[in-house]
Motif scaffolding. Structure first.
Motif, PDB file in Angstrom:
ATOM      1  N   LEU A 137       0.860  -1.182   0.000  1.00 49.37           N
ATOM      2  CA  LEU A 137       0.000   0.000   0.000  1.00 49.37           C
ATOM      3  C   LEU A 137       0.893   1.228   0.000  1.00 49.37           C
ATOM      4  N   VAL A 138       0.635   2.166  -0.915  1.00 49.66           N
ATOM      5  CA  VAL A 138       1.417   3.402  -0.993  1.00 49.66           C
ATOM      6  C   VAL A 138       0.445   4.578  -1.014  1.00 49.66           C
ATOM      7  N   ALA A 139       0.647   5.526  -0.131  1.00 51.18           N
ATOM      8  CA  ALA A 139      -0.173   6.728  -0.073  1.00 51.18           C
ATOM      9  C   ALA A 139       0.697   7.940  -0.386  1.00 51.18           C
ATOM     10  N   GLY A 140       0.126   8.876  -1.124  1.00 50.44           N
ATOM     11  CA  GLY A 140       0.876  10.082  -1.458  1.00 50.44           C
ATOM     12  C   GLY A 140       0.082  10.953  -2.405  1.00 50.44           C
ATOM     13  N   GLY A 172      -5.480  12.930   0.958  1.00 50.78           N
ATOM     14  CA  GLY A 172      -6.307  14.108   1.198  1.00 50.78           C
ATOM     15  C   GLY A 172      -6.336  14.311   2.693  1.00 50.78           C
ATOM     16  N   SER A 173      -7.250  13.616   3.349  1.00 46.72           N
ATOM     17  CA  SER A 173      -7.285  13.616   4.809  1.00 46.72           C
ATOM     18  C   SER A 173      -6.247  12.628   5.338  1.00 46.72           C
ATOM     19  N   ILE A 174      -5.287  13.109   6.114  1.00 45.13           N
ATOM     20  CA  ILE A 174      -4.265  12.229   6.680  1.00 45.13           C
ATOM     21  C   ILE A 174      -4.884  11.270   7.691  1.00 45.13           C
ATOM     22  N   ALA A 197      -6.442   8.440   5.778  1.00 42.80           N
ATOM     23  CA  ALA A 197      -5.394   7.556   5.270  1.00 42.80           C
ATOM     24  C   ALA A 197      -4.799   6.706   6.389  1.00 42.80           C
ATOM     25  N   ALA A 198      -4.619   7.312   7.567  1.00 43.30           N
ATOM     26  CA  ALA A 198      -4.059   6.565   8.695  1.00 43.30           C
ATOM     27  C   ALA A 198      -4.971   5.414   9.098  1.00 43.30           C
ATOM     28  N   ARG A 199      -6.272   5.651   9.075  1.00 45.94           N
ATOM     29  CA  ARG A 199      -7.206   4.571   9.427  1.00 45.94           C
ATOM     30  C   ARG A 199      -7.151   3.445   8.399  1.00 45.94           C
ATOM     31  N   ARG A 200      -7.026   3.794   7.123  1.00 45.05           N
ATOM     32  CA  ARG A 200      -6.919   2.753   6.098  1.00 45.05           C
ATOM     33  C   ARG A 200      -5.605   1.980   6.231  1.00 45.05           C
ATOM     34  N   ILE A 201      -4.550   2.692   6.563  1.00 43.39           N
ATOM     35  CA  ILE A 201      -3.258   2.019   6.757  1.00 43.39           C
ATOM     36  C   ILE A 201      -3.322   1.075   7.943  1.00 43.39           C
ATOM     37  N   ALA A 202      -3.951   1.529   9.033  1.00 41.28           N
ATOM     38  CA  ALA A 202      -4.047   0.689  10.227  1.00 41.28           C
ATOM     39  C   ALA A 202      -4.828  -0.597   9.954  1.00 41.28           C
ATOM     40  N   THR A 252       0.425  13.514  12.505  1.00 40.71           N
ATOM     41  CA  THR A 252      -0.898  12.898  12.459  1.00 40.71           C
ATOM     42  C   THR A 252      -0.807  11.379  12.499  1.00 40.71           C
ATOM     43  N   LEU A 253       0.126  10.826  11.726  1.00 38.56           N
ATOM     44  CA  LEU A 253       0.264   9.370  11.709  1.00 38.56           C
ATOM     45  C   LEU A 253       0.697   8.820  13.059  1.00 38.56           C
ATOM     46  N   HIS A 254       1.419   9.643  13.815  1.00 39.89           N
ATOM     47  CA  HIS A 254       1.951   9.206  15.104  1.00 39.89           C
ATOM     48  C   HIS A 254       0.923   9.321  16.227  1.00 39.89           C
TER      49      HIS A 254
END
Length: 408
Positions: A28-31, A51-53, A56-61, A83-85
């Motif tokens: 998975l790559v986001a950018g 867009g919304s970090i 994206a973080a929820r999808r990554i999790a 935000t990711l942290h």
């Protein structure tokens, strides 16, 4: 489930070995669009346009596999890492940094930046970013759509600055343009860009720097606040009505000027309060109908090496063309000036009166215009310590007003 994400900074230069290895294993790559178009992004990887970090973080999790986020510059400097942290995402974050866009912008300009302020301008924070540009001699502005070079320049009307606009750093379309602020709004600028705003004071000395940002200046050995009137003008000059150091200290304490604020000082007199507010990092507009007072304020600001915009004119009429204030000190003008200031809805207003009747009239005007008012009778006695006798006495009513929607 993914509990780890690698964040890779990109500054236009070839990716490092660590970054390439992380991307080659990514599922998975986001950018942004230009990140996802990089040849190192695996064709089989799921791609997310950032867009919304938080989203994206929820999808990554929730992703089963190896996740990578690509971001411009140093992602730990006003970037996605914060935000990711965040604890609610439960992600372990590994960062592969690159040169920040701010560092790259100053490098393109060939300028040092340890003495610069760095701000982020969004439409909701644009006015505060402009106030920092008014108040400091060197500012890097990380812009966004709707809060770019043209919008910065339009809000800085009446304040001369030099803009160094760095567009699309690290790409083939990179462009660096140097313009005065009054010319910047006439152009269309490409995103993303960084604006370096220069002016409003001297450069920091080449040697002796020890702290990032602007080092406080203490001319003539001055240290502290509410300094004697002679510090801001000719030695032996008498302070004007309402300019005693004790009253000034109380006014500053109630105003609380800070970085990002715009202070109006109406009836600036010697310039003492205007300069001290500027020393706190606020942008300051000093207004006075007396040309000599304007000259004294300009001289005091030059002595303390702080930018203060001096406006010659009589309140309340001159206030109509001034930008919106955060806090206001009113040195005179009575109820008409208080009413005009209250109509602009600053957070806090301070003023003073020499009699109880005058204090009641000012307090009533502030209350009627939506402010919660406090009044204190201040008395100070200066003693001659050679004989311990009274040298000077000052008695004044201090009114401080807080906009009612902000009152506790």
């Amino acid at each position: 489930m993914a509990d780890r994400v690698t964040v890779i900074g990109w500054d236009g230069s070839p990716l490092t070995r660590a970054a390439t290895a992380a991307l080659s294993a990514a599922t998975l790559v986001a950018g942004a669009a230009h990140h996802l178009a990089l040849p190192e992004v695996p064709g089989s990887a799921e791609r997310i346009r950032l867009g919304s970090i938080d989203l994206a973080a929820r999808r990554i999790a929730g992703h089963r596999g190896s996740a990578v986020v690509l971001a411009d510059g140093d992602p730990g400097f006003f970037g996605v890492v914060r935000t990711l942290h965040a604890p609610e995402h439960g992600l372990e974050v590994e960062v592969v940094p690159a040169v920040s866009s701010v560092a790259a912008a100053f490098a393109r300009a060939g300028m040092p930046w340890d003495d610069a302020q760095v701000v982020v301008a969004h439409p909701r924070t644009l006015r505060r970013a402009v106030n920092v540009c008014r108040a400091h001699h060197k500012v890097a502005v990380l812009t966004s759509p709707g809060a770019g070079p043209a919008e910065l320049a339009l809000l800085m009307e009446g304040v001369h600055r030099t803009f160094v606009i760095c567009e699309e750093l690290g790409t083939e379309r990179e462009r660096v343009t140097v313009l005065t602020s009054d010319k910047t709004a006439d152009h269309t600028w490409r995103d993303p860009n960084v604006v370096i705003v220069i002016g409003g004071g001297p450069e920091s000395p080449a040697t002796g720097a020890w702290i990032a940002g602007r080092e406080p200046v203490h001319p003539r050995g001055a240290r502290g606040w509410a300094l004697p009137a002679g510090t801001y003008g000719p030695v032996g000059a008498e302070p004007g009505e309402g300019e005693s150091p004790g009253l000034r200290a109380a006014q500053l304490a109630r105003l609380g000027p800070r970085t990002g604020d715009l202070v109006w000082d109406i009836g600036s007199g010697s310039g003492a309060l205007a300069v001290e507010a500027a020393r706190f990092g606020a942008a300051v507009l000093a207004v006075d109908s007396d040309p000599d007072a304007c000259t004294r304020t300009t001289a005091a600001a030059r002595t303390f090496q702080v930018p203060v915009q001096v406006v010659h004119g009589r309140a309340p009429h001159v206030l109509e063309r001034l930008p919106e204030p955060d806090v206001v000190r009113i040195g005179g003008g009575g109820v008409p000036v208080v009413t005009a200031v209250a109509a602009r809805r600053p957070e806090r207003i301070v003023t003073h009166a020499s009699t109880r009747d005058e204090a009641e009239a000012l307090g009533a005007a502030l209350t009627e215009n939506g402010y919660t008012v406090e009044c204190a009778l201040l008395q100070s006695v200066e003693l001659d310590t050679s004989a311990w006798v009274e040298r000077e006495r000052s008695v004044v009513f201090l009114l401080s007003a807080l906009r009612s929607d902000l009152a506790p």
